[in-house]
Design an enzyme around this catalytic site. Structure first.
Site, short mmCIF file in Angstrom:
data_model
loop_
_atom_site.label_atom_id
_atom_site.label_comp_id
_atom_site.label_asym_id
_atom_site.label_seq_id
_atom_site.Cartn_x
_atom_site.Cartn_y
_atom_site.Cartn_z
N TYR A 107 0.83 -1.20 0.00
CA TYR A 107 0.00 0.00 0.00
C TYR A 107 0.87 1.26 0.00
CZ TYR A 107 -4.07 -2.89 1.32
OH TYR A 107 -5.08 -3.82 1.37
N LEU A 123 -22.87 0.46 -2.43
CA LEU A 123 -23.88 0.17 -1.42
C LEU A 123 -24.00 1.29 -0.40
CD1 LEU A 123 -22.94 -3.58 -0.92
CD2 LEU A 123 -25.10 -2.73 -1.88
N GLY A 124 -23.40 2.42 -0.69
CA GLY A 124 -23.42 3.55 0.22
C GLY A 124 -24.39 4.65 -0.17
N GLY A 125 -25.42 4.31 -0.94
CA GLY A 125 -26.40 5.31 -1.36
C GLY A 125 -26.03 6.00 -2.65
N GLY A 181 -17.03 -0.70 -3.27
CA GLY A 181 -16.53 0.52 -3.88
C GLY A 181 -17.47 1.71 -3.76
N SER A 195 -13.86 -4.44 0.90
CA SER A 195 -14.83 -3.75 0.06
C SER A 195 -16.27 -4.03 0.50
CB SER A 195 -14.65 -4.13 -1.42
OG SER A 195 -15.36 -3.25 -2.27
N PRO A 196 -16.59 -3.80 1.77
CA PRO A 196 -17.95 -4.11 2.26
C PRO A 196 -19.05 -3.28 1.61
CG PRO A 196 -16.73 -2.84 3.89
CD PRO A 196 -15.74 -3.23 2.83
N LEU A 197 -18.69 -2.13 1.03
CA LEU A 197 -19.68 -1.31 0.32
C LEU A 197 -19.53 -1.41 -1.19
CD1 LEU A 197 -19.79 1.97 2.48
CD2 LEU A 197 -21.00 -0.20 2.80
#
Length: 323
Positions: free
Chosen positions: A53, A218-220, A215, A211-213
């Site tokens: 990273y 899933l965050g609106g 990218g 990546s729970p959302l």
């Protein structure tokens, strides 16, 4: 903050893991330090990084930022369950990268220097190395454990059969083997339900979703797009185009529940029995604050069933595709 054991190990970790991939390329070092301090204030003790990273700042830059934070003292290192990864290569020179015993030793020592610590709590194989036998990998890890440089081993982006092969090789050596698997897992991407999760559960590994959302999808994202707050490009735009109907239904359902879409997505993962801790990767303090809200979201059986209806998952193989 809620806590749980990492897989079958005795190690206790927070139900949210702080992902650090943005530290450096997207988030300045002072802001990164402030976010890590806030994570501790919230009770998050599980930090995830990787030797590669750093983005435009260069290979290892994120580990250096974390190491500088540890060096400020105040018990920061002692309070942190530190996870990093090995596999990525800083150059094209032979033996840089992957999982040879040579590279594991070299990469581990380099990570320890950058992180300004004497040990890694969870050392994760960032990808499977098909060219290196497991006996060689485990011999290198046994040496690192004996030297006090590593406590636990984990995998990332493995197939189910890779986990099984790794654990069988470890058993032959009377070695503990893997305690965790880090995979992409969220409401939109549920492929690991097919074989990776069953393999992890059978072998006592905790799942650490990245990546729970998905990218940010899933965050609106539909609402943000309508409000002109976000414009997607590339793969994310393609996914939005093909899954727009499901995402619209999802955001409407989140409104019915009285929660933000991102909170529901994280809460859904926290309700999955195989999951130890989703990785949240905030760029800002506000994003960290928002992610912690998910710990207060309770989803009943009806809500979980509705989410499965909107985003159908996978059955365990072979039932997924055979009688």
């Amino acid at each position: 903050m809620d806590y749980t054991h990492l897989g079958r190990s005795g190690l206790t970790v927070s139900r949210l893991a702080l992902g650090t991939m943005n530290f450096g390329p997207e988030t300045s070092e002072p802001d990164s330090h402030a976010i890590m301090d806030s994570a501790h204030e919230y009770g998050i003790n599980f930090f995830d990084t990787a030797n590669g990273y750093g983005g435009s700042l260069g290979f290892g830059a994120t580990e250096t930022i974390i190491g500088n934070w540890f060096a400020t003292g105040g018990g920061r290192r002692e309070k942190t369950v530190l996870a990093t990864k090995v596999y990525g290569s800083p150059s094209n020179w032979p033996n840089d990268g992957k999982l040879s015993a040579f590279n594991i030793r070299q990469s581990l020592d380099a990570s320890l220097r950058r992180l300004q610590t004497d040990h890694i709590d969870l050392y994760q194989f960032h990808h499977v190395d098909r060219a290196t036998p497991w006996d060689e990998i485990w011999q290198a890890m046994e040496t690192a454990v004996a030297q006090g440089k590593v406590l636990y081993a984990g995998s990332s982006n493995f197939a189910g059969w890779h986990i099984a092969a790794a654990q069988e090789a470890a058993r032959r050596r009377n070695y503990n083997g893997l305690v965790s698997e880090q995979s992409i897992y969220n409401l939109l991407t549920r492929d690991i339900e097919l074989e990776v999760i069953p393999s992890a559960q059978a072998n006592g590994l905790g799942i650490i979703p990245w990546s729970p959302l998905n990218g940010g999808l899933l965050g609106g994202v539909v609402r943000k797009e309508r409000e002109g707050k976000r414009r997607l490009e590339g793969r994310a735009a393609d996914t939005l185009a093909t899954r727009r109907d499901a995402l619209e239904r999802y955001e409407d359902f989140a409104d019915e529940l009285g929660h933000e879409p991102g909170d529901v997505a994280l809460a859904w993962l926290l309700h999955q029995p195989a999951v130890t801790a989703p990785i949240i990767g905030p760029r800002t303090q506000g994003q960290l604050d928002a992610a912690v809200r998910a710990l207060d979201v309770s989803l009943d059986a009806a809500a979980l069933a509705k989410l499965d209806e909107i985003f159908p998952g996978r059955k365990t193989a072979p039932e997924d595709y055979a009688w």
